[in-house]
Write a protein that holds these residues in place. Structure first.
Motif, PDB file in Angstrom:
ATOM      1  N   GLU A  13       0.947  -1.192   0.048  1.00 39.87           N
ATOM      2  CA  GLU A  13      -0.058   0.070  -0.047  1.00 39.87           C
ATOM      3  C   GLU A  13       0.840   1.080  -0.178  1.00 39.87           C
ATOM      4  OE1 GLU A  13      -2.915  -0.047   3.058  1.00 39.87           O
ATOM      5  OE2 GLU A  13      -3.722  -2.190   2.473  1.00 39.87           O
ATOM      6  N   GLU A  14       1.898   1.153   0.322  1.00 37.98           N
ATOM      7  CA  GLU A  14       3.004   2.261   0.483  1.00 37.98           C
ATOM      8  C   GLU A  14       3.402   2.712  -0.951  1.00 37.98           C
ATOM      9  OE1 GLU A  14       3.733   4.199   3.152  1.00 37.98           O
ATOM     10  OE2 GLU A  14       2.116   3.098   4.186  1.00 37.98           O
ATOM     11  N   GLY A  15       3.587   1.804  -1.752  1.00 41.74           N
ATOM     12  CA  GLY A  15       4.152   2.167  -3.106  1.00 41.74           C
ATOM     13  C   GLY A  15       3.107   2.965  -4.064  1.00 41.74           C
ATOM     14  N   HIS A  16       3.194   4.183  -4.346  1.00 42.14           N
ATOM     15  CA  HIS A  16       2.097   4.982  -5.242  1.00 42.14           C
ATOM     16  C   HIS A  16       2.809   5.259  -6.498  1.00 42.14           C
ATOM     17  CE1 HIS A  16      -0.990   4.504  -2.412  1.00 42.14           C
ATOM     18  NE2 HIS A  16      -0.125   4.992  -1.237  1.00 42.14           N
ATOM     19  N   LEU A  17       1.932   5.421  -7.578  1.00 42.84           N
ATOM     20  CA  LEU A  17       2.800   6.252  -8.841  1.00 42.84           C
ATOM     21  C   LEU A  17       1.895   7.383  -8.925  1.00 42.84           C
ATOM     22  CD1 LEU A  17       2.850   3.101 -11.332  1.00 42.84           C
ATOM     23  CD2 LEU A  17       4.741   4.092  -9.927  1.00 42.84           C
ATOM     24  N   CYS A  21       3.771  12.230 -13.889  1.00 41.26           N
ATOM     25  CA  CYS A  21       4.958  11.879 -14.479  1.00 41.26           C
ATOM     26  C   CYS A  21       5.274  10.355 -14.471  1.00 41.26           C
ATOM     27  CB  CYS A  21       5.947  12.502 -13.753  1.00 41.26           C
ATOM     28  SG  CYS A  21       6.214  11.821 -11.797  1.00 41.26           S
ATOM     29  N   GLY A  22       4.285   9.657 -13.593  1.00 36.73           N
ATOM     30  CA  GLY A  22       4.467   8.140 -13.642  1.00 36.73           C
ATOM     31  C   GLY A  22       5.542   7.635 -12.966  1.00 36.73           C
ATOM     32  N   LYS A  23       6.216   8.387 -12.140  1.00 36.21           N
ATOM     33  CA  LYS A  23       7.176   7.978 -11.051  1.00 36.21           C
ATOM     34  C   LYS A  23       6.889   7.633  -9.825  1.00 36.21           C
ATOM     35  CE  LYS A  23      10.719  10.983 -13.079  1.00 36.21           C
ATOM     36  NZ  LYS A  23      11.611  12.017 -12.948  1.00 36.21           N
ATOM     37  N   GLU A  24       7.459   6.719  -9.292  1.00 36.17           N
ATOM     38  CA  GLU A  24       7.199   6.110  -7.998  1.00 36.17           C
ATOM     39  C   GLU A  24       7.354   7.289  -6.822  1.00 36.17           C
ATOM     40  OE1 GLU A  24       7.936   2.277  -4.980  1.00 36.17           O
ATOM     41  OE2 GLU A  24       8.944   2.680  -7.001  1.00 36.17           O
ATOM     42  N   ILE A  25       6.325   7.495  -5.914  1.00 34.89           N
ATOM     43  CA  ILE A  25       6.091   8.424  -4.893  1.00 34.89           C
ATOM     44  C   ILE A  25       6.587   7.904  -3.740  1.00 34.89           C
ATOM     45  CG2 ILE A  25       4.672   9.902  -3.630  1.00 34.89           C
ATOM     46  CD1 ILE A  25       2.728   9.780  -5.845  1.00 34.89           C
ATOM     47  N   HIS A  26       7.605   8.630  -3.165  1.00 35.84           N
ATOM     48  CA  HIS A  26       8.333   8.100  -1.658  1.00 35.84           C
ATOM     49  C   HIS A  26       7.951   9.540  -0.841  1.00 35.84           C
ATOM     50  CE1 HIS A  26      10.034   4.522  -3.345  1.00 35.84           C
ATOM     51  NE2 HIS A  26      10.585   5.377  -4.317  1.00 35.84           N
ATOM     52  N   TYR A  31      -3.140  13.234  -2.437  1.00 39.30           N
ATOM     53  CA  TYR A  31      -4.009  12.346  -2.761  1.00 39.30           C
ATOM     54  C   TYR A  31      -5.598  13.000  -3.044  1.00 39.30           C
ATOM     55  CZ  TYR A  31      -7.422   8.536  -1.613  1.00 39.30           C
ATOM     56  OH  TYR A  31      -8.480   7.707  -1.820  1.00 39.30           O
ATOM     57  N   ILE A  32      -6.016  12.453  -4.103  1.00 41.43           N
ATOM     58  CA  ILE A  32      -7.330  13.347  -4.479  1.00 41.43           C
ATOM     59  C   ILE A  32      -8.178  11.915  -4.963  1.00 41.43           C
ATOM     60  CG2 ILE A  32      -8.383  14.582  -6.341  1.00 41.43           C
ATOM     61  CD1 ILE A  32      -5.813  15.938  -6.778  1.00 41.43           C
ATOM     62  N   LYS A  33      -9.373  12.031  -4.204  1.00 41.53           N
ATOM     63  CA  LYS A  33     -10.405  11.050  -4.573  1.00 41.53           C
ATOM     64  C   LYS A  33     -11.398  11.828  -5.473  1.00 41.53           C
ATOM     65  CE  LYS A  33     -12.835   7.275  -2.661  1.00 41.53           C
ATOM     66  NZ  LYS A  33     -13.605   6.598  -1.546  1.00 41.53           N
ATOM     67  N   GLU A  39      -8.837   7.051  -7.589  1.00 38.05           N
ATOM     68  CA  GLU A  39      -7.675   7.840  -6.648  1.00 38.05           C
ATOM     69  C   GLU A  39      -6.689   8.321  -7.242  1.00 38.05           C
ATOM     70  OE1 GLU A  39      -6.941   4.815  -3.709  1.00 38.05           O
ATOM     71  OE2 GLU A  39      -9.125   4.895  -2.865  1.00 38.05           O
ATOM     72  N   LEU A  40      -6.322   9.680  -7.194  1.00 41.16           N
ATOM     73  CA  LEU A  40      -4.951   9.979  -7.914  1.00 41.16           C
ATOM     74  C   LEU A  40      -3.886  10.443  -6.887  1.00 41.16           C
ATOM     75  CD1 LEU A  40      -6.788  12.594 -10.184  1.00 41.16           C
ATOM     76  CD2 LEU A  40      -6.469  10.332 -10.631  1.00 41.16           C
ATOM     77  N   HIS A  41      -2.764  10.112  -7.067  1.00 37.58           N
ATOM     78  CA  HIS A  41      -1.575  10.400  -6.314  1.00 37.58           C
ATOM     79  C   HIS A  41      -0.661  11.416  -7.009  1.00 37.58           C
ATOM     80  CE1 HIS A  41      -2.960   7.410  -3.099  1.00 37.58           C
ATOM     81  NE2 HIS A  41      -3.453   6.766  -4.149  1.00 37.58           N
ATOM     82  N   ILE A  42      -0.155  12.520  -6.627  1.00 39.26           N
ATOM     83  CA  ILE A  42       0.465  13.254  -7.524  1.00 39.26           C
ATOM     84  C   ILE A  42       1.409  13.988  -6.380  1.00 39.26           C
ATOM     85  CG2 ILE A  42       0.400  15.515  -8.884  1.00 39.26           C
ATOM     86  CD1 ILE A  42      -2.421  15.066  -9.130  1.00 39.26           C
TER      87      ILE A  42
END
Length: 54
Positions: A13-17, A21-26, A31-33, A39-42
């Protein structure tokens, strides 16, 4: 026949793209629903309208 429960590990669950840009988020991100329940992670850097002025 009983339904099986899916067990999710917290590591998956921790790994989001990033949606832009398509890169992994750390770390911290936006977070947008949406209304359609997607669900969008930016990244903060990829957010539109947040350009730095020097």
């Amino acid at each position: 026949m009983a339904a099986k429960k899916k067990i999710r590990s917290p590591e998956l669950e921790e790994g989001h793209l990033c949606y832009i840009c398509g890169k992994e988020i750390h770390g911290d991100h936006v977070y947008i629903k949406t209304r359609r329940r997607s669900e969008l992670h930016i990244h903060f850097e990829c957010m539109p309208g947040k350009q730095q002025v020097n």
